[in-house]
Scaffold this motif. Sequence first.
Motif, PDB file in Angstrom:
ATOM      1  N   MET A   1      36.359 -14.091  -7.523  1.00  0.00           N
ATOM      2  CA  MET A   1      35.214 -14.284  -7.114  1.00  0.00           C
ATOM      3  C   MET A   1      35.203 -15.852  -6.672  1.00  0.00           C
ATOM      4  O   MET A   1      35.571 -16.591  -7.470  1.00  0.00           O
ATOM      5  N   ALA A   2      34.525 -16.044  -5.281  1.00  0.00           N
ATOM      6  CA  ALA A   2      34.984 -17.351  -5.090  1.00  0.00           C
ATOM      7  C   ALA A   2      33.795 -18.306  -5.571  1.00  0.00           C
ATOM      8  O   ALA A   2      32.897 -17.931  -6.087  1.00  0.00           O
ATOM      9  N   ASP A   3      34.125 -19.781  -5.619  1.00  0.00           N
ATOM     10  CA  ASP A   3      33.196 -20.639  -6.198  1.00  0.00           C
ATOM     11  C   ASP A   3      31.681 -20.758  -5.373  1.00  0.00           C
ATOM     12  O   ASP A   3      31.871 -20.596  -4.133  1.00  0.00           O
ATOM     13  N   PRO A   4      30.690 -20.936  -6.158  1.00  0.00           N
ATOM     14  CA  PRO A   4      29.419 -21.086  -5.644  1.00  0.00           C
ATOM     15  C   PRO A   4      29.416 -22.197  -4.257  1.00  0.00           C
ATOM     16  O   PRO A   4      30.479 -23.279  -4.545  1.00  0.00           O
ATOM     17  N   GLY A   5      28.860 -22.208  -3.474  1.00  0.00           N
ATOM     18  CA  GLY A   5      28.864 -23.217  -2.235  1.00  0.00           C
ATOM     19  C   GLY A   5      28.392 -24.547  -2.928  1.00  0.00           C
ATOM     20  O   GLY A   5      27.408 -24.576  -3.909  1.00  0.00           O
ATOM     21  N   TYR A   6      28.530 -25.499  -2.419  1.00  0.00           N
ATOM     22  CA  TYR A   6      28.459 -26.889  -2.789  1.00  0.00           C
ATOM     23  C   TYR A   6      28.196 -27.950  -1.577  1.00  0.00           C
ATOM     24  O   TYR A   6      28.862 -27.638  -0.581  1.00  0.00           O
ATOM     25  N   LEU A   7      27.455 -29.157  -1.839  1.00  0.00           N
ATOM     26  CA  LEU A   7      27.453 -30.024  -0.936  1.00  0.00           C
ATOM     27  C   LEU A   7      27.986 -31.339  -1.629  1.00  0.00           C
ATOM     28  O   LEU A   7      27.531 -31.669  -2.588  1.00  0.00           O
ATOM     29  N   ARG A   8      28.580 -32.143  -1.024  1.00  0.00           N
ATOM     30  CA  ARG A   8      29.114 -33.458  -1.366  1.00  0.00           C
ATOM     31  C   ARG A   8      29.047 -34.542  -0.249  1.00  0.00           C
ATOM     32  O   ARG A   8      29.518 -34.460   0.534  1.00  0.00           O
ATOM     33  N   CYS A   9      28.134 -35.467  -0.647  1.00  0.00           N
ATOM     34  CA  CYS A   9      27.965 -36.675   0.448  1.00  0.00           C
ATOM     35  C   CYS A   9      28.913 -37.751  -0.120  1.00  0.00           C
ATOM     36  O   CYS A   9      28.966 -37.993  -1.298  1.00  0.00           O
ATOM     37  N   ARG A  10      29.625 -38.357   0.740  1.00  0.00           N
ATOM     38  CA  ARG A  10      30.533 -39.535   0.372  1.00  0.00           C
ATOM     39  C   ARG A  10      30.886 -40.181   1.575  1.00  0.00           C
ATOM     40  O   ARG A  10      30.233 -39.920   2.946  1.00  0.00           O
ATOM     41  N   HIS A  11      31.320 -41.446   1.357  1.00  0.00           N
ATOM     42  CA  HIS A  11      31.565 -42.567   2.453  1.00  0.00           C
ATOM     43  C   HIS A  11      33.002 -42.408   2.828  1.00  0.00           C
ATOM     44  O   HIS A  11      33.921 -42.886   1.953  1.00  0.00           O
ATOM     45  N   GLY A  12      33.339 -42.106   4.059  1.00  0.00           N
ATOM     46  CA  GLY A  12      34.672 -42.070   4.495  1.00  0.00           C
ATOM     47  C   GLY A  12      34.912 -43.331   5.293  1.00  0.00           C
ATOM     48  O   GLY A  12      34.155 -44.213   5.348  1.00  0.00           O
ATOM     49  N   ALA A  13      36.100 -43.294   5.728  1.00  0.00           N
ATOM     50  CA  ALA A  13      36.767 -44.474   6.698  1.00  0.00           C
ATOM     51  C   ALA A  13      35.762 -44.371   8.009  1.00  0.00           C
ATOM     52  O   ALA A  13      35.576 -45.462   8.238  1.00  0.00           O
ATOM     53  N   ALA A  14      35.479 -43.271   8.312  1.00  0.00           N
ATOM     54  CA  ALA A  14      34.579 -43.447   9.764  1.00  0.00           C
ATOM     55  C   ALA A  14      32.981 -43.372   9.380  1.00  0.00           C
ATOM     56  O   ALA A  14      32.348 -43.358  10.226  1.00  0.00           O
ATOM     57  N   GLY A  15      32.635 -43.557   8.093  1.00  0.00           N
ATOM     58  CA  GLY A  15      31.438 -43.576   7.840  1.00  0.00           C
ATOM     59  C   GLY A  15      30.982 -42.612   6.779  1.00  0.00           C
ATOM     60  O   GLY A  15      31.682 -41.968   6.309  1.00  0.00           O
ATOM     61  N   PRO A  16      29.491 -42.195   6.784  1.00  0.00           N
ATOM     62  CA  PRO A  16      29.234 -41.283   5.616  1.00  0.00           C
ATOM     63  C   PRO A  16      29.521 -39.975   6.392  1.00  0.00           C
ATOM     64  O   PRO A  16      29.505 -39.528   7.533  1.00  0.00           O
ATOM     65  N   GLU A  17      29.870 -38.873   5.110  1.00  0.00           N
ATOM     66  CA  GLU A  17      30.314 -37.538   5.626  1.00  0.00           C
ATOM     67  C   GLU A  17      29.722 -36.648   4.553  1.00  0.00           C
ATOM     68  O   GLU A  17      29.391 -37.291   3.368  1.00  0.00           O
ATOM     69  N   VAL A  18      29.351 -35.309   4.920  1.00  0.00           N
ATOM     70  CA  VAL A  18      29.142 -34.447   4.089  1.00  0.00           C
ATOM     71  C   VAL A  18      30.122 -33.195   4.114  1.00  0.00           C
ATOM     72  O   VAL A  18      30.698 -32.865   5.051  1.00  0.00           O
ATOM     73  N   LEU A  19      30.437 -33.075   2.821  1.00  0.00           N
ATOM     74  CA  LEU A  19      31.740 -32.131   2.553  1.00  0.00           C
ATOM     75  C   LEU A  19      30.902 -30.918   2.372  1.00  0.00           C
ATOM     76  O   LEU A  19      30.152 -30.772   1.275  1.00  0.00           O
ATOM     77  N   VAL A  20      31.137 -29.583   2.992  1.00  0.00           N
ATOM     78  CA  VAL A  20      30.557 -28.317   2.642  1.00  0.00           C
ATOM     79  C   VAL A  20      31.730 -27.595   2.007  1.00  0.00           C
ATOM     80  O   VAL A  20      32.581 -27.275   2.976  1.00  0.00           O
ATOM     81  N   GLY A  21      31.545 -26.948   1.063  1.00  0.00           N
ATOM     82  CA  GLY A  21      32.918 -26.215   0.529  1.00  0.00           C
ATOM     83  C   GLY A  21      32.264 -25.063  -0.304  1.00  0.00           C
ATOM     84  O   GLY A  21      31.180 -24.810  -0.681  1.00  0.00           O
ATOM     85  N   GLY A  22      33.038 -24.170  -0.811  1.00  0.00           N
ATOM     86  CA  GLY A  22      32.816 -23.077  -1.631  1.00  0.00           C
ATOM     87  C   GLY A  22      32.068 -21.700  -0.928  1.00  0.00           C
ATOM     88  O   GLY A  22      32.485 -21.572   0.265  1.00  0.00           O
ATOM     89  N   ASP A  23      31.612 -20.973  -1.736  1.00  0.00           N
ATOM     90  CA  ASP A  23      31.123 -19.688  -1.006  1.00  0.00           C
ATOM     91  C   ASP A  23      29.637 -19.804  -0.553  1.00  0.00           C
ATOM     92  O   ASP A  23      28.809 -19.787  -1.449  1.00  0.00           O
ATOM     93  N   TRP A  24      29.281 -19.954   0.767  1.00  0.00           N
ATOM     94  CA  TRP A  24      27.868 -20.016   1.243  1.00  0.00           C
ATOM     95  C   TRP A  24      27.571 -18.693   1.753  1.00  0.00           C
ATOM     96  O   TRP A  24      27.613 -18.212   3.018  1.00  0.00           O
ATOM     97  N   THR A  25      27.160 -17.736   0.713  1.00  0.00           N
ATOM     98  CA  THR A  25      26.771 -16.152   1.024  1.00  0.00           C
ATOM     99  C   THR A  25      25.602 -15.951   0.265  1.00  0.00           C
ATOM    100  O   THR A  25      25.125 -16.880  -0.585  1.00  0.00           O
ATOM    101  N   LEU A  26      25.224 -14.636   0.553  1.00  0.00           N
ATOM    102  CA  LEU A  26      23.816 -14.285  -0.192  1.00  0.00           C
ATOM    103  C   LEU A  26      23.963 -14.430  -1.806  1.00  0.00           C
ATOM    104  O   LEU A  26      22.752 -14.627  -2.341  1.00  0.00           O
TER     105      LEU A  26
END
Length: 376
Positions: A1-26
Amino acid sequence: MADPGYLRCRHGAAGPEVLVGGDWTLAHYRTVLRQVEQTRLDGEPRVDLGALERLDTAGATLLARLLGPARVEALARTAPELSAERRNLLQAVAAASERARATPEPTREPYFFGRLTIGLGAQISHTGHQLARAIAFTGLVLSAFTASALRPWRWRPAAVSRQLQHTALEALPIVALLTFAVGAVIAVLGITVLGRFGASIFTVDLVAYAFLREFGVVLTAILLAGRSASAFTAQIGSMKANEEIDAMRAQGLSPIEMLVIPRVVALLIAVPVLSFVAVVCGLAGGGLVTLLNVDVPAGRIISLYSDISLRHYLAGLAKAPVFAFVIAIIGCLEGLKCSASAQSVGTHTTSAVVQSIFWVIILNAVAALIYVEIGW
């Protein structure tokens, strides 16, 4: 079973970014929803969907909630890591979210007087439309009647005769019985009240004036409103539901000339005749009760009847053609309004009876006021 979805906010070279990963399902909706509610984005950070494993409608809805429909729509067009299926899903969810935002909030229900005013205005508007339609239909009937009167070969005496049988001959017993009973009741009331003053003999005049001017024609019109107007509506409504009227028009025949005019002519003949019968039976009922309860010979009662001026009978009889025309017009018009359903036929039949009785009483009241003003 895939990992639950997650959100991670971070500062990259081009500025702030949001990493969306995992399983975004019901299956992981609650977990992802909790993260979405706790995340506050400042400005428009770059969104990285490279770690996104699975996505369904529930997850796409959460993305639209996090980023907004417009941002999700732009992301669906520009994100290189999205497949065609995910692009279509995000675009559909973004469009649905935008429509939901555009839907106005339900207005607060008005207070009692507001609802009353709105309902009264709607009813007045509906009544005005119905009255305008009835006037227009009356004009069509009069036009067709005039055209037919100038062309004797288009008269339909068989149809008029058949309608006369239904409206006059078959209604004769009930009209006679009812008016006889009403005349007897009026005589009983007159004897009871006038007897206190020693004027029981004037019960004859009370019955005579009541039936000659009012009850004879009004009771007849009300009976025919319930009997003939309903029959007209049901007959024409059933023909319309069975598409017989459309077939008439396809053959070049006029439904008004074929169906309406014979019924109007029949009622114009039937109501005055039945009104005369009603007057005679009402006077007979009142006279019989007076004869049995007041010590006066039958010849005296007849002489009292004969002393009453003929103008009182003519004043009542003058209303008969008006009542007949109104009843026939309402019955036929409601029949032509019917749609192809049994419920519609029943609804318009009820409406025809109610409207006919209503207008008979209103027109009778108007006639009474006119008679008072001109001294009749």
